[in-house]
Design a protein around this motif. Structure first.
Motif, PDB file in Angstrom:
ATOM      1  N   ALA A 194       0.846  -1.193   0.000  1.00 25.05           N
ATOM      2  CA  ALA A 194       0.000   0.000   0.000  1.00 25.05           C
ATOM      3  C   ALA A 194       0.879   1.240   0.000  1.00 25.05           C
ATOM      4  N   GLY A 195       0.363   2.307  -0.577  1.00 29.83           N
ATOM      5  CA  GLY A 195       1.079   3.573  -0.587  1.00 29.83           C
ATOM      6  C   GLY A 195       1.708   3.918  -1.907  1.00 29.83           C
ATOM      7  N   GLY A 196       1.819   2.961  -2.818  1.00 28.65           N
ATOM      8  CA  GLY A 196       2.444   3.247  -4.101  1.00 28.65           C
ATOM      9  C   GLY A 196       1.686   4.294  -4.899  1.00 28.65           C
ATOM     10  N   ASN A 197       0.368   4.200  -4.921  1.00 27.43           N
ATOM     11  CA  ASN A 197      -0.424   5.200  -5.636  1.00 27.43           C
ATOM     12  C   ASN A 197      -0.290   6.578  -5.000  1.00 27.43           C
ATOM     13  N   ASP A 198      -0.124   6.607  -3.676  1.00 28.98           N
ATOM     14  CA  ASP A 198       0.055   7.883  -2.979  1.00 28.98           C
ATOM     15  C   ASP A 198       1.396   8.512  -3.319  1.00 28.98           C
ATOM     16  N   VAL A 199       2.444   7.678  -3.324  1.00 26.12           N
ATOM     17  CA  VAL A 199       3.788   8.187  -3.593  1.00 26.12           C
ATOM     18  C   VAL A 199       3.871   8.826  -4.978  1.00 26.12           C
ATOM     19  N   LEU A 200       3.145   8.267  -5.931  1.00 24.88           N
ATOM     20  CA  LEU A 200       3.188   8.781  -7.303  1.00 24.88           C
ATOM     21  C   LEU A 200       2.340  10.026  -7.496  1.00 24.88           C
TER      22      LEU A 200
END
Length: 274
Positions: free
Chosen positions: A96-102
């Motif tokens: 989780a968090g990959g979409n946020d980081v991008l």
């Protein structure tokens, strides 16, 4: 198919200890890019592949996959964690968090703070928790600009794992998939070869016995510079622009979608939809 050049992996002599595996996350864990008409939701993915291997080694294995494409970490927190705990897993994977980081303007330290609360909640019930440092995108000209931000997030993930006794499935170190032949046509998701390699890596991280062999793609066909740029333009119109617009509009490709495997059940393979 070829021989793995690394030192041969040696799994446990005894069957693995897990009986109830729950996967949470976004499109990566849902299995987007690995189409399988016979599977729930029409996609297979690395988590299904891991479940298939683990299920063959014990008689009473059950698997659920709550991941939904496009989800941000707060949505995963709100929609998936309580549901995962209700299934009483003894093994949980959380990517989780990959979409946020991008997303522009986001702070990888703040995203990691949310992830840490989720890892603690999942681990507090006694489950083994597996976390995933993000991909090294240095080879990818579109996402290379995010490499430093992903690296910061990854260091946080490794700290979280160390402090909370979580297992690390290290996507950053998986050099085999730093190759466009392991990615789908949208260049955003792994293809079946990529999901297969991630499944092998996750099983190694679990020290679980596995009969999955390394796969090697066919060589890329020769093409001119002009043809390559033409393909880039087609890809940008079909995939990159819609992806960027969804983020600017705070929309998700998973809006309105339900998890493909909401209940923990025996895994019987994609052909019969189980």
């Amino acid at each position: 198919m070829s021989t793995d050049p690394r030192t041969p992996f040696v799994g446990n002599a005894e069957p693995h200890p897990w009986r109830r595996f729950v996967a949470v996350g976004d499109s990566f864990t849902e299995g987007i890019g690995d189409p399988e008409p016979g599977a729930p939701g029409g996609h297979r993915g690395w988590a299904d592949r891991v479940a298939e291997v683990l299920s063959r080694q014990v008689d009473d294995f059950a698997y659920a996959n709550l991941a939904v494409r496009g989800k941000l970490i707060r949505q995963i927190r709100d929609d998936q964690i309580d549901a995962a705990l209700a299934l009483q897993p003894d093994l949980v994977t959380i990517c989780a968090g990959g979409n946020d980081v991008l997303r522009p303007g986001t702070d990888p330290d703040e995203i990691a703070a949310i992830l840490e609360t989720l890892v603690r909640r999942l681990g507090a019930e006694g489950a083994a928790v597996v976390v995933f440092p993000g991909f090294d995108v240095g080879w990818n000209p579109v996402f290379r600009a995010f490499r430093g931000k992903i690296a910061i997030y990854n260091e946080n993930i490794r700290r979280i794992a160390e402090e909370n006794d979580a297992l690390v499935a290290d996507l950053w170190a998986l050099r085999e998939i730093q190759d466009p032949r392991f990615w789908s046509d949208d260049r955003l998701h792994l293809n079946p070869l990529g999901h297969h390699e991630v499944a092998r890596m996750v099983l190694r991280s679990l020290n679980a016995e596995s009969d999955l062999q390394p796969l090697r793609p066919d060589p890329l066909p020769p093409r001119t510079w002009r043809a390559a740029r033409r393909e880039d333009l087609v890809w940008a119109r079909a995939h990159l622009v819609p992806w960027v617009l969804r983020r600017l509009r705070h929309q998700s490709s998973g809006d309105g979608l339900a998890p493909k495997r909401p209940d923990a059940a025996p895994y019987a393979g994609p052909d019969n939809g189980a």
